[in-house]
Design a protein around this motif. Structure first.
Motif, PDB file in Angstrom:
ATOM      1  N   THR A  22       0.782  -1.242  -0.040  1.00  0.00           N
ATOM      2  CA  THR A  22       0.041  -0.075  -0.042  1.00  0.00           C
ATOM      3  C   THR A  22       0.885   1.330   0.024  1.00  0.00           C
ATOM      4  OG1 THR A  22      -0.114  -0.074   2.362  1.00  0.00           O
ATOM      5  CG2 THR A  22      -1.939  -1.092   0.953  1.00  0.00           C
ATOM      6  N   LYS A  23       2.072   1.190   0.787  1.00  0.00           N
ATOM      7  CA  LYS A  23       3.026   2.404   0.519  1.00  0.00           C
ATOM      8  C   LYS A  23       3.329   2.616  -1.111  1.00  0.00           C
ATOM      9  CE  LYS A  23       6.843   1.493   2.410  1.00  0.00           C
ATOM     10  NZ  LYS A  23       7.978   1.418   3.298  1.00  0.00           N
ATOM     11  N   ILE A  24       3.953   1.599  -1.658  1.00  0.00           N
ATOM     12  CA  ILE A  24       4.046   1.594  -3.017  1.00  0.00           C
ATOM     13  C   ILE A  24       3.103   2.330  -4.004  1.00  0.00           C
ATOM     14  CG2 ILE A  24       5.016   0.729  -5.073  1.00  0.00           C
ATOM     15  CD1 ILE A  24       6.814  -1.154  -3.313  1.00  0.00           C
ATOM     16  N   ALA A  25       1.669   1.685  -3.818  1.00  0.00           N
ATOM     17  CA  ALA A  25       0.648   1.954  -4.451  1.00  0.00           C
ATOM     18  C   ALA A  25       0.279   3.519  -3.948  1.00  0.00           C
ATOM     19  CB  ALA A  25      -0.472   1.124  -3.987  1.00  0.00           C
ATOM     20  N   GLY A  26       0.164   4.103  -2.707  1.00  0.00           N
ATOM     21  CA  GLY A  26       0.169   5.343  -2.292  1.00  0.00           C
ATOM     22  C   GLY A  26       1.135   6.272  -3.026  1.00  0.00           C
ATOM     23  N   VAL A  27       2.142   6.094  -3.213  1.00  0.00           N
ATOM     24  CA  VAL A  27       3.086   6.924  -3.680  1.00  0.00           C
ATOM     25  C   VAL A  27       2.921   7.030  -5.308  1.00  0.00           C
ATOM     26  CG1 VAL A  27       5.539   7.228  -4.405  1.00  0.00           C
ATOM     27  CG2 VAL A  27       4.930   6.669  -2.061  1.00  0.00           C
ATOM     28  N   THR A  28       2.653   5.930  -6.033  1.00  0.00           N
ATOM     29  CA  THR A  28       2.344   5.848  -7.410  1.00  0.00           C
ATOM     30  C   THR A  28       1.090   6.735  -7.575  1.00  0.00           C
ATOM     31  OG1 THR A  28       3.279   3.645  -7.492  1.00  0.00           O
ATOM     32  CG2 THR A  28       1.764   4.264  -9.171  1.00  0.00           C
ATOM     33  N   GLY A  29      -0.011   6.420  -6.678  1.00  0.00           N
ATOM     34  CA  GLY A  29      -1.227   7.203  -6.776  1.00  0.00           C
ATOM     35  C   GLY A  29      -1.040   8.501  -6.720  1.00  0.00           C
ATOM     36  N   LEU A  30      -0.089   9.008  -5.787  1.00  0.00           N
ATOM     37  CA  LEU A  30       0.009  10.434  -5.571  1.00  0.00           C
ATOM     38  C   LEU A  30       0.845  11.184  -6.898  1.00  0.00           C
ATOM     39  CD1 LEU A  30       1.195  10.644  -2.058  1.00  0.00           C
ATOM     40  CD2 LEU A  30      -0.863  11.659  -2.847  1.00  0.00           C
TER      41      LEU A  30
END
Length: 165
Positions: A22-30
């Motif tokens: 979720t950390k990687i997905a959050g950064v990608t989403g941002l």
């Protein structure tokens, strides 16, 4: 250095794996949200811009969380670490994508795509081959590059004569 998803076997350290994905997905989403706001949607004001960031970032986090939670849960429930867990995790991630897009067709297509992609990834892990190997790093133009000859051909012979000869 830090935790990696494959540091522990599937079915173990589920919360660490959930945090990692979720950390990687959050950064990608941002990052995708920033590109969308700047290039595509051109929002004006704080609230519309924040809404665009939420529109992209939260579903990305949900997709990653659905995959991770499903694979971990299935590994613990079935007591098997196999490709089916990854395929069903990909299907769960695709269903979150379909709910985000508010389209059953998009959900089915994304479930099939994510499921097959996860199946192939698990196959690569079990069989020891890499889906996309990292390229070998070659550095040119460093401080010491003048010491190496990178030419493809030899220089022509020096046929000139000096005046002293």
């Amino acid at each position: 250095m830090g935790y990696n998803y494959y540091d522990t076997p599937d079915g173990q350290d589920c919360f660490k794996k959930l945090w990692f994905t979720t950390k990687i997905a959050g950064v990608t989403g941002l990052a995708i949200s920033a590109v969308d706001v700047k290039i595509h949607s051109h929002t004006q004001g704080f609230y519309p811009t924040a809404a665009r960031f939420v529109h992209f970032t939260f579903p990305f986090i949900g997709i990653a969380a659905a995959f991770t939670a499903t694979t971990c849960m299935l590994t613990n429930l079935r007591h098997k670490d196999d490709k089916l867990n990854y395929f069903l995790g990909g299907c769960a991630a695709g269903s979150v994508f379909g709910a985000w897009r508010k389209s059953v067709v998009a959900g089915v297509v994304a479930s099939a795509f994510f499921g097959v992609a996860a199946f192939v990834k698990k196959s690569s892990l079990e069989e020891g081959w890499e889906l996309a190997p990292e390229p070998k790093l070659r550095t040119f133009g460093s401080v010491f590059s003048s010491r190496h000859d990178y030419t493809l051909t030899k220089p022509p012979p020096k046929l000139w004569k000096t005046q002293e000869e």
